[in-house]
Design a protein around this motif. Structure first.
Motif, PDB file in Angstrom:
ATOM      1  N   ASP A  29       3.872  33.282   8.610  1.00 26.47           N
ATOM      2  CA  ASP A  29       3.062  34.492   8.510  1.00 26.47           C
ATOM      3  C   ASP A  29       1.577  34.170   8.604  1.00 26.47           C
ATOM      4  O   ASP A  29       0.810  34.888   9.266  1.00 26.47           O
ATOM      5  CB  ASP A  29       3.338  35.221   7.193  1.00 26.47           C
ATOM      6  CG  ASP A  29       4.728  35.832   7.124  1.00 26.47           C
ATOM      7  OD1 ASP A  29       5.368  36.006   8.187  1.00 26.47           O
ATOM      8  OD2 ASP A  29       5.170  36.132   5.995  1.00 26.47           O
ATOM      9  N   LEU A  30       1.165  33.096   7.957  1.00 30.95           N
ATOM     10  CA  LEU A  30      -0.246  32.701   8.005  1.00 30.95           C
ATOM     11  C   LEU A  30      -0.652  32.257   9.406  1.00 30.95           C
ATOM     12  O   LEU A  30      -1.764  32.562   9.862  1.00 30.95           O
ATOM     13  CB  LEU A  30      -0.522  31.593   6.987  1.00 30.95           C
ATOM     14  CG  LEU A  30      -0.435  32.036   5.525  1.00 30.95           C
ATOM     15  CD1 LEU A  30      -0.396  30.824   4.608  1.00 30.95           C
ATOM     16  CD2 LEU A  30      -1.595  32.958   5.167  1.00 30.95           C
ATOM     17  N   ILE A  31       0.234  31.550  10.100  1.00 32.72           N
ATOM     18  CA  ILE A  31      -0.044  31.155  11.482  1.00 32.72           C
ATOM     19  C   ILE A  31      -0.204  32.405  12.348  1.00 32.72           C
ATOM     20  O   ILE A  31      -1.121  32.484  13.175  1.00 32.72           O
ATOM     21  CB  ILE A  31       1.062  30.232  12.027  1.00 32.72           C
ATOM     22  CG1 ILE A  31       0.991  28.866  11.356  1.00 32.72           C
ATOM     23  CG2 ILE A  31       0.950  30.084  13.543  1.00 32.72           C
ATOM     24  CD1 ILE A  31       2.180  27.963  11.656  1.00 32.72           C
ATOM     25  N   ALA A  32       0.678  33.377  12.153  1.00 29.88           N
ATOM     26  CA  ALA A  32       0.600  34.622  12.921  1.00 29.88           C
ATOM     27  C   ALA A  32      -0.720  35.345  12.674  1.00 29.88           C
ATOM     28  O   ALA A  32      -1.255  36.002  13.566  1.00 29.88           O
ATOM     29  CB  ALA A  32       1.776  35.521  12.578  1.00 29.88           C
ATOM     30  N   ALA A  33      -1.254  35.197  11.467  1.00 26.92           N
ATOM     31  CA  ALA A  33      -2.551  35.799  11.120  1.00 26.92           C
ATOM     32  C   ALA A  33      -3.722  34.932  11.562  1.00 26.92           C
ATOM     33  O   ALA A  33      -4.872  35.271  11.318  1.00 26.92           O
ATOM     34  CB  ALA A  33      -2.616  36.053   9.618  1.00 26.92           C
TER      35      ALA A  33
END
Length: 88
Positions: A29-33
């Protein structure tokens, strides 16, 4: 009780403490953000190791230290240790 929040994470440092499957989902999720992700845990699951090998994240296979949060915009506690999660 939950409190939902939206954060602009692009380019910001995010630290995930924990190296299991729950942590791996948080990392994705953090990578996607588009956050700059660092993971710290004594044991790292295969998904986290693969992301580190691909240079998509930084991963440290060692125990958490309080100084690990210095400079972090956001920190996520994703361990199976309730006391450690509370400390983080």
């Amino acid at each position: 009780m939950s409190y939902l929040v939206n954060l602009a994470l692009e380019g910001r440092p995010a630290v995930v403490i924990g190296g299991g499957e729950v942590a791996a989902r948080k990392v994705q999720d953090l990578i996607a953000a588009k956050a700059k992700v660092t993971v710290i845990a004594p044991q790292l699951c295969d998904r986290i190791v693969a992301l580190a090998d691909e240079k998509r994240i930084v991963a440290h296979g060692r125990p958490y230290r309080a100084a690990d949060l210095a400079g972090a915009f956001v920190a996520i506690a994703a361990t199976d240790d309730e006391d450690l999660n509370a400390c983080i």
